[in-house]
Design a protein around this motif. Structure first.
Motif, PDB file in Angstrom:
ATOM      1  N   ASP A  38      38.839  24.739  20.021  1.00 59.33           N
ATOM      2  CA  ASP A  38      39.260  25.260  18.570  1.00 59.33           C
ATOM      3  C   ASP A  38      38.182  26.032  17.861  1.00 59.33           C
ATOM      4  OD1 ASP A  38      41.219  23.039  18.626  1.00 59.33           O
ATOM      5  OD2 ASP A  38      39.921  21.788  17.837  1.00 59.33           O
ATOM      6  N   GLU A  39      37.056  25.938  18.332  1.00 57.22           N
ATOM      7  CA  GLU A  39      36.031  26.939  17.914  1.00 57.22           C
ATOM      8  C   GLU A  39      35.367  27.695  19.031  1.00 57.22           C
ATOM      9  OE1 GLU A  39      31.960  27.466  15.088  1.00 57.22           O
ATOM     10  OE2 GLU A  39      33.432  25.395  15.212  1.00 57.22           O
ATOM     11  N   SER A  40      35.730  28.923  19.578  1.00 59.22           N
ATOM     12  CA  SER A  40      35.254  29.477  20.705  1.00 59.22           C
ATOM     13  C   SER A  40      34.485  30.677  20.314  1.00 59.22           C
ATOM     14  CB  SER A  40      36.399  30.242  21.220  1.00 59.22           C
ATOM     15  OG  SER A  40      37.466  29.313  21.735  1.00 59.22           O
ATOM     16  N   LEU A  41      33.622  31.256  21.314  1.00 56.86           N
ATOM     17  CA  LEU A  41      32.761  32.475  20.872  1.00 56.86           C
ATOM     18  C   LEU A  41      33.697  33.680  20.905  1.00 56.86           C
ATOM     19  CD1 LEU A  41      29.748  31.745  23.491  1.00 56.86           C
ATOM     20  CD2 LEU A  41      30.201  31.269  21.256  1.00 56.86           C
ATOM     21  N   PRO A  42      32.974  34.737  20.079  1.00 55.18           N
ATOM     22  CA  PRO A  42      34.085  35.961  20.010  1.00 55.18           C
ATOM     23  C   PRO A  42      34.193  36.670  21.279  1.00 55.18           C
ATOM     24  CG  PRO A  42      31.926  35.839  18.351  1.00 55.18           C
ATOM     25  CD  PRO A  42      31.838  34.769  19.283  1.00 55.18           C
ATOM     26  N   ASP A  43      35.171  37.311  21.567  1.00 54.81           N
ATOM     27  CA  ASP A  43      35.524  37.830  22.844  1.00 54.81           C
ATOM     28  C   ASP A  43      34.694  39.239  23.215  1.00 54.81           C
ATOM     29  OD1 ASP A  43      37.443  36.207  23.539  1.00 54.81           O
ATOM     30  OD2 ASP A  43      39.233  37.565  22.495  1.00 54.81           O
ATOM     31  N   GLU A  44      34.239  39.678  22.056  1.00 56.06           N
ATOM     32  CA  GLU A  44      33.186  40.668  22.384  1.00 56.06           C
ATOM     33  C   GLU A  44      31.822  40.216  22.883  1.00 56.06           C
ATOM     34  OE1 GLU A  44      33.145  39.997  17.663  1.00 56.06           O
ATOM     35  OE2 GLU A  44      34.533  40.196  19.557  1.00 56.06           O
ATOM     36  N   ASN A  45      31.527  38.893  22.707  1.00 58.23           N
ATOM     37  CA  ASN A  45      30.208  38.420  23.133  1.00 58.23           C
ATOM     38  C   ASN A  45      30.282  38.663  24.677  1.00 58.23           C
ATOM     39  OD1 ASN A  45      28.549  36.039  24.527  1.00 58.23           O
ATOM     40  ND2 ASN A  45      28.493  35.706  22.129  1.00 58.23           N
ATOM     41  N   ALA A  46      29.089  38.902  25.196  1.00 62.18           N
ATOM     42  CA  ALA A  46      28.928  39.374  26.539  1.00 62.18           C
ATOM     43  C   ALA A  46      28.998  38.118  27.622  1.00 62.18           C
ATOM     44  CB  ALA A  46      27.402  39.650  26.891  1.00 62.18           C
ATOM     45  N   GLY A  47      29.023  37.033  26.841  1.00 61.20           N
ATOM     46  CA  GLY A  47      29.417  35.814  28.152  1.00 61.20           C
ATOM     47  C   GLY A  47      28.306  34.735  27.888  1.00 61.20           C
ATOM     48  N   GLY A  48      28.428  33.423  28.516  1.00 63.53           N
ATOM     49  CA  GLY A  48      27.611  32.397  28.609  1.00 63.53           C
ATOM     50  C   GLY A  48      28.159  31.421  27.668  1.00 63.53           C
ATOM     51  N   VAL A  49      27.455  30.492  27.235  1.00 63.92           N
ATOM     52  CA  VAL A  49      27.900  29.385  26.543  1.00 63.92           C
ATOM     53  C   VAL A  49      26.824  28.853  25.460  1.00 63.92           C
ATOM     54  CG1 VAL A  49      29.196  28.402  28.443  1.00 63.92           C
ATOM     55  CG2 VAL A  49      26.893  27.778  28.127  1.00 63.92           C
ATOM     56  N   VAL A  50      27.527  28.197  24.517  1.00 61.91           N
ATOM     57  CA  VAL A  50      26.699  27.554  23.526  1.00 61.91           C
ATOM     58  C   VAL A  50      26.745  25.692  23.815  1.00 61.91           C
ATOM     59  CG1 VAL A  50      26.253  26.795  21.076  1.00 61.91           C
ATOM     60  CG2 VAL A  50      26.656  29.368  22.155  1.00 61.91           C
ATOM     61  N   ILE A  51      25.810  25.049  23.964  1.00 61.31           N
ATOM     62  CA  ILE A  51      25.637  23.764  24.329  1.00 61.31           C
ATOM     63  C   ILE A  51      25.369  22.792  23.161  1.00 61.31           C
ATOM     64  CG2 ILE A  51      24.956  21.719  25.779  1.00 61.31           C
ATOM     65  CD1 ILE A  51      24.338  25.240  26.947  1.00 61.31           C
ATOM     66  N   ILE A  52      26.336  21.984  22.813  1.00 61.88           N
ATOM     67  CA  ILE A  52      25.986  21.068  21.202  1.00 61.88           C
ATOM     68  C   ILE A  52      25.839  19.799  21.550  1.00 61.88           C
ATOM     69  CG2 ILE A  52      27.187  20.766  19.262  1.00 61.88           C
ATOM     70  CD1 ILE A  52      28.745  23.453  19.564  1.00 61.88           C
ATOM     71  N   GLY A  53      24.868  19.210  20.947  1.00 63.07           N
ATOM     72  CA  GLY A  53      24.801  17.667  21.194  1.00 63.07           C
ATOM     73  C   GLY A  53      24.136  17.067  19.986  1.00 63.07           C
ATOM     74  N   GLY A  54      23.664  16.002  19.926  1.00 64.97           N
ATOM     75  CA  GLY A  54      23.226  15.289  18.925  1.00 64.97           C
ATOM     76  C   GLY A  54      24.089  15.092  17.642  1.00 64.97           C
ATOM     77  N   GLN A  55      25.501  14.958  18.204  1.00 65.65           N
ATOM     78  CA  GLN A  55      26.591  14.657  17.237  1.00 65.65           C
ATOM     79  C   GLN A  55      26.755  16.140  16.357  1.00 65.65           C
ATOM     80  OE1 GLN A  55      25.861  11.249  15.102  1.00 65.65           O
ATOM     81  NE2 GLN A  55      26.613   9.789  16.856  1.00 65.65           N
ATOM     82  N   GLY A  56      26.784  17.292  16.973  1.00 69.81           N
ATOM     83  CA  GLY A  56      27.024  18.475  16.471  1.00 69.81           C
ATOM     84  C   GLY A  56      25.864  19.078  15.734  1.00 69.81           C
ATOM     85  N   LYS A  57      24.674  18.519  15.994  1.00 70.23           N
ATOM     86  CA  LYS A  57      23.246  18.788  14.910  1.00 70.23           C
ATOM     87  C   LYS A  57      22.387  19.515  15.850  1.00 70.23           C
ATOM     88  CE  LYS A  57      23.480  14.558  12.049  1.00 70.23           C
ATOM     89  NZ  LYS A  57      22.783  13.554  11.469  1.00 70.23           N
TER      90      LYS A  57
END
Length: 231
Positions: A175-194
């Motif tokens: 539902d919430e993706s990184l922008p396509d112009e981003n070079a790549g990689g990921v964002v990891i989310i934990g702590g119930q989104g915090k």
């Protein structure tokens, strides 16, 4: 009786000549004395004036010398600062170009080598799993990386289980993706989104820029560059 003591005209004239000569001699001697005194006073006054003028010239010369020395110091300092600024500017420009070139290269990793990119994604995901050490983790990535990220997630979950000895569920946030112009990689989310770990290529490069900059400067410009130009 009176006639025997009377002076003749010649005698009177002789006495007058003697008196005149005496007066003239005294006048000449007095004139010489005055001249000598005047010459002495002139010499003293002249010497005094010469000393005063010499002292004035010395003070003026010292002042001019100090002004010239100060002006030379200011000029030297100004030129040194200008040179320093040019050197710093040129070096910073070179470093900026270097990291900009690195950004361009990492942007093309996914397109050039899909297998290598997937391996990198797995490492980035796994790094976040180890750091958070939670049972449920969310991942954000670019939409075009969806398939590669899902494969990387599967591999990372298995390796985490094998290494840590417990299960972890990693979910790709579609539902919430990184922008396509981003070079790549990921964002990891934990702590119930915090808690959010930004493992995108841009962020990793930014951190590298900060952490590795002194070493990069030393490699490019020499060992003493940081002390000489960046203190």
């Amino acid at each position: 009786m009176s006639q025997s003591h009377a002076l003749s005209d010649d005698q009177v004239a002789g006495e007058l000549r003697k008196m005149t000569a005496f007066i003239r001699q005294e006048a000449l001697e007095k004139a010489r004395e005055i001249q000598l005194k005047a010459d002495e006073e002139f010499a003293i006054e002249k010497s005094k004036l010469v000393r005063q003028e010499t002292a004035t010239i010395d003070v003026l010369y010292e002042k001019k010398f100090k002004q010239a020395a100060m002006s030379q110091q200011i000029t030297r300092s100004t030129l040194a600062n200008r040179t320093r600024i040019r050197v710093l500017s040129s070096r910073q420009e070179l470093l900026d170009d270097l990291f900009q070139e690195a950004r361009g290269k990492i942007s093309g990793i996914a397109a050039k080598d899909a297998k290598k990119y997937q391996t990198v994604l797995k490492g980035l995901v796994l790094e976040g799993l180890y750091a958070l050490n939670e049972a449920n983790i969310d991942i954000r990535a670019r939409k075009k990386d969806k398939d590669a990220v899902k494969k990387a997630i599967g591999e990372a979950e298995k390796e985490f289980k094998k290494t840590v000895g417990k299960d972890v569920t990693v979910t790709l946030d579609e539902d919430e993706s990184l922008p396509d112009e981003n070079a790549g990689g990921v964002v990891i989310i934990g702590g119930q989104g915090k808690i959010e770990i930004n493992n995108t290529f841009e962020e990793r490069l930014r951190l590298l820029e900060i952490d590795a900059l002194p070493a990069v400067r030393e490699t490019l410009f020499g060992k003493n560059v940081n002390r000489r130009f960046y203190d």
